[in-house]
Design a protein around this motif. Structure first.
Motif, PDB file in Angstrom:
ATOM      1  N   THR A  55     -38.391 -11.213 -32.159  1.00 58.21           N
ATOM      2  CA  THR A  55     -37.347 -11.668 -31.231  1.00 58.21           C
ATOM      3  C   THR A  55     -37.790 -12.982 -30.578  1.00 58.21           C
ATOM      4  N   PRO A  57     -38.451 -14.043 -27.477  1.00 59.52           N
ATOM      5  CA  PRO A  57     -39.613 -14.138 -26.590  1.00 59.52           C
ATOM      6  C   PRO A  57     -40.937 -13.973 -27.326  1.00 59.52           C
ATOM      7  N   GLU A  58     -40.909 -13.275 -28.487  1.00 55.63           N
ATOM      8  CA  GLU A  58     -42.144 -13.108 -29.261  1.00 55.63           C
ATOM      9  C   GLU A  58     -42.432 -14.348 -30.100  1.00 55.63           C
ATOM     10  N   GLU A  88     -34.381  -6.058 -16.166  1.00 58.83           N
ATOM     11  CA  GLU A  88     -34.259  -6.362 -17.599  1.00 58.83           C
ATOM     12  C   GLU A  88     -33.867  -5.105 -18.365  1.00 58.83           C
ATOM     13  N   PRO A  91     -36.527  -4.192 -22.483  1.00 60.78           N
ATOM     14  CA  PRO A  91     -37.503  -5.302 -22.422  1.00 60.78           C
ATOM     15  C   PRO A  91     -38.501  -5.367 -23.570  1.00 60.78           C
ATOM     16  N   ALA A 118     -35.294   2.924 -22.700  1.00 57.00           N
ATOM     17  CA  ALA A 118     -35.128   4.300 -23.154  1.00 57.00           C
ATOM     18  C   ALA A 118     -36.363   4.815 -23.888  1.00 57.00           C
ATOM     19  N   PHE A 155     -30.556  -6.606 -26.774  1.00 58.62           N
ATOM     20  CA  PHE A 155     -30.405  -5.236 -26.275  1.00 58.62           C
ATOM     21  C   PHE A 155     -29.064  -4.670 -26.726  1.00 58.62           C
ATOM     22  N   ALA A 158     -28.337  -3.212 -30.284  1.00 56.53           N
ATOM     23  CA  ALA A 158     -28.917  -1.934 -30.723  1.00 56.53           C
ATOM     24  C   ALA A 158     -28.077  -0.740 -30.268  1.00 56.53           C
ATOM     25  N   LEU A 159     -27.035  -1.004 -29.483  1.00 61.81           N
ATOM     26  CA  LEU A 159     -26.229   0.112 -28.964  1.00 61.81           C
ATOM     27  C   LEU A 159     -25.195   0.534 -30.011  1.00 61.81           C
TER      28      LEU A 159
HETATM   29  N1  SAH Z   1     -35.654  -7.539 -25.399  1.00 61.65           N
HETATM   30  C1  SAH Z   1     -36.807  -7.342 -26.257  1.00 61.65           C
HETATM   31  C2  SAH Z   1     -36.655  -6.147 -27.209  1.00 61.65           C
HETATM   32  C3  SAH Z   1     -35.439  -6.073 -28.071  1.00 61.65           C
HETATM   33  S1  SAH Z   1     -35.425  -4.571 -29.047  1.00 61.65           S
HETATM   34  C4  SAH Z   1     -37.118  -8.610 -27.001  1.00 61.65           C
HETATM   35  O1  SAH Z   1     -36.308  -9.522 -26.958  1.00 61.65           O
HETATM   36  O2  SAH Z   1     -38.171  -8.682 -27.618  1.00 61.65           O
HETATM   37  C5  SAH Z   1     -34.314  -3.522 -28.153  1.00 61.65           C
HETATM   38  C6  SAH Z   1     -34.863  -2.949 -26.859  1.00 61.65           C
HETATM   39  O3  SAH Z   1     -33.853  -2.145 -26.248  1.00 61.65           O
HETATM   40  C7  SAH Z   1     -36.077  -2.060 -26.996  1.00 61.65           C
HETATM   41  O4  SAH Z   1     -36.891  -2.220 -25.849  1.00 61.65           O
HETATM   42  C8  SAH Z   1     -35.438  -0.667 -27.046  1.00 61.65           C
HETATM   43  O5  SAH Z   1     -36.331   0.380 -26.778  1.00 61.65           O
HETATM   44  C9  SAH Z   1     -34.373  -0.829 -26.006  1.00 61.65           C
HETATM   45  N2  SAH Z   1     -33.233   0.098 -26.119  1.00 61.65           N
HETATM   46  C10 SAH Z   1     -32.506   0.387 -27.227  1.00 61.65           C
HETATM   47  N3  SAH Z   1     -31.502   1.246 -26.924  1.00 61.65           N
HETATM   48  C11 SAH Z   1     -31.576   1.466 -25.583  1.00 61.65           C
HETATM   49  C12 SAH Z   1     -30.812   2.253 -24.649  1.00 61.65           C
HETATM   50  N4  SAH Z   1     -29.759   2.957 -25.053  1.00 61.65           N
HETATM   51  N5  SAH Z   1     -31.195   2.234 -23.349  1.00 61.65           N
HETATM   52  C13 SAH Z   1     -32.267   1.514 -22.920  1.00 61.65           C
HETATM   53  N6  SAH Z   1     -33.019   0.765 -23.764  1.00 61.65           N
HETATM   54  C14 SAH Z   1     -32.697   0.748 -25.065  1.00 61.65           C
END
Ligand code: SAH
Length: 353
Positions: A55, A57-58, A88, A91, A118, A155, A158-159
């Protein structure tokens, strides 16, 4: 043979009770995936220890630093309200928060830190970089007093999404069922015509909606209007509505079939920023715009920051230039990724929008 234990479980569940929705499939797959590993990392040739995806930031500290400056700039022009909370969502390793908070501190912004995460595995990684933070499983426990500075990078993608597919019989929910014993996309049997605003679409058309993203963005917007503050959502996606499935799976930096290895690969979809802008406004926030990541980072001064890093460490100059190109290049992350800003309507207009 299925490729994962979760795939086996889905097969048994579907055999017993029938197809499951794409929302159900994606939610359970990603919950299992994120809870069981730290997926972030660079590809390492010839080794399988390089994580599944990288990602912003990495890629470079510049990404988090510029976001920290963006937050500090708005907060300063808002009159330096206190208390103030950095929040955040998802994160990851905590890298963005560390870099953003480090840059913000130089401008006197030292907020309380709240991380919504989570995954216990990733929360443990975050604790190493951000020992003083407070962790939350959702927004409900984030303080109701004080201004909020909300950041979410990769973020929302991934939902879990809901998909509808247009069949000869009308709109149906897109489901995961079994075809010859294997997981396969199938159409549900209940009519869903009332859920679609495209009654005339061609057969096979797919539309997506992400109720979880809408709920979270709506809550952030409501909180901003009530408490003051700003939010920045960065993700890959589109600024105007589209049709088609954007569901994809990534493992070890390669795309694979979204049904091949549930729980073992990262499932994502493109974020529908237009829909989220409507939701935010309906909940009282000001939508400041959705811009390409490249334009956003350039407006915040990534060129000058890259020059400064390169002159401070000339042996790093090439690596810094490569990282900057990955973040802003139109063929790389610069155009596909978008940044959307929301603020309390009373908050000063943010930089870069
Ligand atoms: N923001 C970070 C990571 C992105 S990966 C970056 O840019 O490097 C997605 C992140 O969302 C991970 O930390 C994952 O564990 C979190 N995540 C995924 N589904 C989630 C949910 N339903 N609630 C809270 N966190 C969640």
């Amino acid at each position: 043979m299925s490729e994962s234990a979760l795939a086996e479980r889905f097969v048994r569940l579907i055999e017993a009770t029938g197809p499951i929705s794409v929302v159900h499939y994606m939610a359970e797959s990603n919950a299992r995936y994120y809870a069981s590993r730290d997926p972030l990392g660079a590809p390492v040739p010839g080794r399988d220890m390089g994580g599944d995806f990288v990602t912003a930031p990495e890629i470079s500290q510049m990404f988090g630093e510029l976001i920290g400056l963006w937050l500090a700039d708005g907060w300063t022009r808002a009159g330096r309200p206190a208390p103030v909370h950095y929040v955040e969502l998802g994160p990851g390793r905590g890298t963005l928060a560390r870099d953003a908070l480090g840059a913000a501190r130089r401008f006197g912004l030292v907020p309380e830190v709240h991380l919504v995460e989570a995954s216990p595995t990733l929360a443990a990684v975050q604790r190493g970089l951000l020992p003083d933070a407070t962790w939350h499983s959702d927004l409900t426990t984030v303080p109701e007093d004080g201004a909020l500075l909300v950041v979410a990078n990769e973020f929302l993608d991934a939902l879990p999404v809901r998909q509808l597919i247009r069949t000869a019989q009308g709109w149906r929910e897109r489901m995961v069922g079994l075809v010859e014993g294997k997981l396969a996309f199938v159409a549900g049997d209940r009519p869903m015509d009332s859920a679609s605003d495209l009654p005339e679409a061609a057969e096979g058309t797919i539309v997506e909606a992400c109720p979880a993203s809408a709920a979270i963005v709506g809550e952030v917007a409501r909180r901003l209007a009530a408490q003051g503050g700003a939010a920045l959502f960065v993700d890959y996606g589109h600024s105007s509505p589209r049709t088609g499935s954007t569901l994809q799976a990534v493992r070890a930096h390669r795309k694979l079939d979204a049904l091949a290895a549930p729980g073992e690969a990262d499932l994502t979809t493109h974020v529908d920023f237009a829909a989220l802008a409507h939701v935010a406004q309906a909940h009282g926030a000001r939508w400041c715009g959705t811009v390409e990541q490249g334009a956003f980072l350039r407006a915040l001064g990534i060129e000058a920051r890259a020059d400064a890093l390169a002159s401070a460490a000339p042996e790093q100059a090439e690596a810094v230039a490569t990282a900057k190109d990955r973040l802003v290049g139109a063929e790389q992350m610069g155009a596909l990724f978008k940044a959307m800003a929301l603020t309390d309507p009373e908050w000063p207009a943010p930089a870069g929008f």
